[in-house]
Design an enzyme around this catalytic site. Structure first.
Site, PDB file in Angstrom:
ATOM      1  N   ASP A 142       0.859  -1.186   0.000  1.00 35.51           N
ATOM      2  CA  ASP A 142       0.000   0.000   0.000  1.00 35.51           C
ATOM      3  C   ASP A 142       0.894   1.235   0.000  1.00 35.51           C
ATOM      4  O   ASP A 142       1.833   1.327   0.803  1.00 35.51           O
ATOM      5  CB  ASP A 142      -0.900  -0.006   1.237  1.00 35.51           C
ATOM      6  CG  ASP A 142      -2.014   1.019   1.137  1.00 35.51           C
ATOM      7  OD1 ASP A 142      -3.039   0.695   0.510  1.00 35.51           O
ATOM      8  OD2 ASP A 142      -1.842   2.123   1.671  1.00 35.51           O
ATOM      9  N   ASN A 162      -2.566  13.071  -4.738  1.00 28.52           N
ATOM     10  CA  ASN A 162      -3.789  13.404  -5.483  1.00 28.52           C
ATOM     11  C   ASN A 162      -4.308  14.792  -5.122  1.00 28.52           C
ATOM     12  O   ASN A 162      -4.737  15.574  -5.993  1.00 28.52           O
ATOM     13  CB  ASN A 162      -4.876  12.367  -5.183  1.00 28.52           C
ATOM     14  CG  ASN A 162      -4.804  11.163  -6.105  1.00 28.52           C
ATOM     15  OD1 ASN A 162      -4.296  11.252  -7.221  1.00 28.52           O
ATOM     16  ND2 ASN A 162      -5.299  10.032  -5.642  1.00 28.52           N
ATOM     17  N   HIS A 165      -5.291  14.272  -9.827  1.00 26.40           N
ATOM     18  CA  HIS A 165      -5.423  12.836 -10.073  1.00 26.40           C
ATOM     19  C   HIS A 165      -4.534  12.365 -11.219  1.00 26.40           C
ATOM     20  O   HIS A 165      -4.143  11.189 -11.263  1.00 26.40           O
ATOM     21  CB  HIS A 165      -6.884  12.489 -10.368  1.00 26.40           C
ATOM     22  CG  HIS A 165      -7.763  12.590  -9.161  1.00 26.40           C
ATOM     23  ND1 HIS A 165      -7.798  11.626  -8.183  1.00 26.40           N
ATOM     24  CD2 HIS A 165      -8.632  13.563  -8.757  1.00 26.40           C
ATOM     25  CE1 HIS A 165      -8.647  11.983  -7.233  1.00 26.40           C
ATOM     26  NE2 HIS A 165      -9.170  13.152  -7.561  1.00 26.40           N
ATOM     27  N   ASP A 218      -2.256   9.120 -11.068  1.00 27.18           N
ATOM     28  CA  ASP A 218      -2.217   8.037 -12.057  1.00 27.18           C
ATOM     29  C   ASP A 218      -0.794   7.760 -12.519  1.00 27.18           C
ATOM     30  O   ASP A 218      -0.396   6.601 -12.708  1.00 27.18           O
ATOM     31  CB  ASP A 218      -3.092   8.393 -13.266  1.00 27.18           C
ATOM     32  CG  ASP A 218      -4.572   8.360 -12.937  1.00 27.18           C
ATOM     33  OD1 ASP A 218      -4.935   7.808 -11.873  1.00 27.18           O
ATOM     34  OD2 ASP A 218      -5.373   8.888 -13.734  1.00 27.18           O
ATOM     35  N   ASP A 278      -4.551   2.387  -4.414  1.00 26.91           N
ATOM     36  CA  ASP A 278      -3.084   2.381  -4.360  1.00 26.91           C
ATOM     37  C   ASP A 278      -2.566   1.093  -3.732  1.00 26.91           C
ATOM     38  O   ASP A 278      -1.472   1.062  -3.171  1.00 26.91           O
ATOM     39  CB  ASP A 278      -2.583   3.593  -3.564  1.00 26.91           C
ATOM     40  CG  ASP A 278      -3.097   3.597  -2.126  1.00 26.91           C
ATOM     41  OD1 ASP A 278      -4.096   2.906  -1.860  1.00 26.91           O
ATOM     42  OD2 ASP A 278      -2.491   4.267  -1.276  1.00 26.91           O
TER      43      ASP A 278
END
Length: 384
Positions: A253, A261, A266, A270, A296
């Protein structure tokens, strides 16, 4: 001349991409399972009918005795096929079975085609067109049933019909010549039909492959998604024949991903997921699997792990591959992640139990990281 011959061979037996070779072999084996036994039975029955006609017309048995050998061959092959296909066929043996089926089909039809041609020219039977027409019907039926084996289907048509039709055109009267030409036209149409059926089969397999890839692939990172990675774990669990397999599952994680973000948008998030997915795939050793569960969170399947020490070492190597900053459209951002792992069967007898153990270890690692970060921040405040 060689180029022309190569083109003809590529049309006769077009190469198949490796990506669909396994499903094509599976389709061909299924076709063989369902059709060959029926075809052998029909071939034996039709040969019996021809022998009955010969006997009814008072022909000496020596003229058609060879047909009894064909009947015995059909029943022998039928027995072999039943015994062979009663048990599961290993995948590595499928190509050999297919090649043998192609050779037997074309060889048997070639023998019949030559024999029928000689019989017709020699005028052995009063009804001279009986065997040629029966052979043409048989070749057409075999080609239709075995369309998944394109070389066999086309070979059966060419070898089974062309020689005897040519003999009828050369040595027959006007009506027989016309019948021979009609047989050749049917042969040509059937070859086109078989080729079109085979092409549709290949197109269908390609479409199925694309659908599977879409269903099993994460659209952002192109890594296997949850469904695909869980299927890999299930397959690994079932791979042990004499003893339980040993493999590790790690859940990873990203730390601070929400801040990326929120601060950079965003699109930057990405890009980070893409970069992390690529690093994980590059860092995984051959045979291991990397997938994205969502958000994530990533998952890793470590195969052939003997103990927790080895699993810890391989997990640490994965984390080390992520520690370098990543470029997000000109912004250099550090990458940090928490990872929890578990070993099968030490940490659980089922996949659910092992996943739960890895998840528990992951969140224990995240809590430890947060506690350590707070301690560092507090010490800095005190020092200030």
């Amino acid at each position: 001349m060689r180029i022309q011959a190569a083109r003809v061979w590529r049309w006769f037996a077009p190469p198949v991409p490796r990506s669909i070779l396994a499903p094509l072999h599976a389709a061909q084996l299924d076709n063989v399972r369902t059709q060959v036994q029926m075809l052998l039975t029909v071939a034996a029955l039709n040969t019996c009918i021809v022998m009955a006609v010969c006997w009814n017309n008072g022909l000496p048995f020596s003229n058609y005795a060879w047909m009894s050998g064909l009947i015995l061959y059909c029943f022998a092959r039928l027995t072999v096929w039943r015994r062979l296909l009663q048990k599961a066929v290993p995948l590595e043996k499928v190509p050999a079975i297919i090649r043998a089926n192609v050779g037997l089909s074309v060889g048997m039809m070639g023998f019949l085609g030559v024999t029928a041609s000689i019989t017709y020219v020699a005028g052995t039977f009063a009804y001279s067109t009986l065997i040629p027409v029966s052979l043409a019907f048989g070749a057409t039926a075999i080609a239709h049933c075995l369309y998944t084996l394109r070389p066999a289907a086309v070979g059966v048509l060419v070898i089974g019909i062309t020689p005897v039709a040519g003999s009828m055109i050369v040595a027959g009267d006007f009506n027989t010549k016309m019948l021979g030409i009609s047989m050749l036209s049917v042969e040509f149409l059937m070859i086109r039909f078989v080729a079109a059926q085979y092409d549709r089969l290949i197109e269908g397999l390609f479409l199925e492959q694309q659908i599977r890839e879409l269903a099993d692939t994460d659209p952002l990172t192109s890594l296997p998604n949850r469904r695909a990675i869980m299927a890999s774990i299930e397959a690994e669990l079932e791979s042990g024949e004499n003893r339980k397999p040993r493999f590790g599952i790690a859940l990873l994680d990203l730390d601070g991903f929400k801040q990326v973000n929120d601060s950079l948008g965003h699109h930057a998030g990405d890009l980070m997921l893409l970069g992390v997915g690529g690093r994980l795939a590059d860092a995984a050793v051959e045979g291991d699997s990397v997938g994205r569960l969502g958000g994530d969170e990533f998952i890793l399947l470590f195969r052939n792990v003997e103990n927790k020490v080895e699993l810890s070492s391989r997990a640490t190597a994965i984390l080390a591959a992520l520690c370098h900053p990543i470029d997000l459209d000109g912004n250099r951002m550090p990458v940090a992640a928490s990872l929890g792992y578990a070993l099968y069967p030490d940490d659980g007898e089922t996949i659910r139990e092992v996943m739960h153990a890895a998840d528990t270890a992951l969140y224990a690692e995240k809590r430890a990281g947060k506690t350590q970060a707070k301690a560092v921040a507090s010490s800095r405040e005190q020092a200030a």
